[in-house]
Design a protein around this motif. Structure first.
Motif, PDB file in Angstrom:
ATOM      1  N   ARG A  48       0.832  -1.193   0.000  1.00  0.00           N
ATOM      2  CA  ARG A  48       0.000   0.000   0.000  1.00  0.00           C
ATOM      3  C   ARG A  48       0.875   1.254   0.000  1.00  0.00           C
ATOM      4  O   ARG A  48       1.844   1.353   0.754  1.00  0.00           O
ATOM      5  CB  ARG A  48      -0.922   0.001   1.211  1.00  0.00           C
ATOM      6  N   LEU A  49       0.518   2.197  -0.848  1.00  0.00           N
ATOM      7  CA  LEU A  49       1.261   3.454  -0.957  1.00  0.00           C
ATOM      8  C   LEU A  49       1.099   4.243   0.337  1.00  0.00           C
ATOM      9  O   LEU A  49      -0.010   4.510   0.786  1.00  0.00           O
ATOM     10  CB  LEU A  49       0.741   4.270  -2.149  1.00  0.00           C
ATOM     11  N   ARG A  50       2.231   4.601   0.948  1.00  0.00           N
ATOM     12  CA  ARG A  50       2.207   5.308   2.232  1.00  0.00           C
ATOM     13  C   ARG A  50       2.738   6.730   2.138  1.00  0.00           C
ATOM     14  O   ARG A  50       2.376   7.582   2.937  1.00  0.00           O
ATOM     15  CB  ARG A  50       3.037   4.536   3.262  1.00  0.00           C
ATOM     16  N   LEU A  51       3.626   6.972   1.191  1.00  0.00           N
ATOM     17  CA  LEU A  51       4.259   8.291   1.105  1.00  0.00           C
ATOM     18  C   LEU A  51       4.630   8.577  -0.340  1.00  0.00           C
ATOM     19  O   LEU A  51       5.128   7.702  -1.049  1.00  0.00           O
ATOM     20  CB  LEU A  51       5.529   8.314   1.975  1.00  0.00           C
ATOM     21  N   VAL A  52       4.362   9.803  -0.757  1.00  0.00           N
ATOM     22  CA  VAL A  52       4.784  10.276  -2.075  1.00  0.00           C
ATOM     23  C   VAL A  52       5.633  11.520  -1.846  1.00  0.00           C
ATOM     24  O   VAL A  52       5.234  12.424  -1.118  1.00  0.00           O
ATOM     25  CB  VAL A  52       3.577  10.614  -2.982  1.00  0.00           C
TER      26      VAL A  52
END
Length: 153
Positions: A48-52
């Protein structure tokens, strides 16, 4: 890049400083170009994407390294020759996926030379690769950082 740009400013007019800075830029681009660059995304263990976050990509590095030097140094045969040598060497030694942008920069350099050097003799000099700017051998050998040597025409 800033040192090269300052060396090429009308107040300083020192293309040799720009060529020396290009030596360092060349080394840095060769190192960065051989790496897998971050895409600015961090995922947890489940994917799961947590930080961009914003991070430079290959195009950012090349444009930063080349564009202003090509513009400010466009009237210097020495700078044109060293910049050409750098681009040709990087095309030869970096992975093919990095080469398209470098080829585009080489085309822009050719067009700049045609614009700034109307005399055929000067244009011919500007369109030769030279790792020293002016005064290099006809054939250059470069180590690509991975122990592989590449010859430039």
């Amino acid at each position: 890049m800033d040192i090269a740009s300052k060396g090429l400013s009308p107040a300083v007019n020192d293309p040799t400083t720009a060529v020396l800075a290009l030596d360092q830029i060349h080394h840095l681009l060769r190192n960065v170009g051989g790496r897998q660059l971050a895409d600015g995304r961090v995922r947890d263990e489940s994917g799961r994407l947590r930080l961009v976050y914003r991070t430079p990509d290959w195009e950012d590095f090349v444009h930063l390294a080349v564009t202003e030097i090509r513009h400010f140094g466009g009237t210097s045969i020495q700078v044109a020759r060293r910049l050409r040598a750098m681009l040709e060497n990087l095309i030869q030694t970096l992975p093919e996926g990095r080469a398209a942008l470098l080829r585009q920069e080489l085309k822009l350099l050719r067009r700049s030379a045609e614009r700034f050097f109307p005399e055929p003799e000067d244009l011919a000099l500007a369109n030769v690769s030279d790792s020293q700017g002016v005064g290099g051998n006809d054939e250059q050998t470069w180590a690509d950082g991975r122990g592989v040597e590449a010859k430039l025409p």
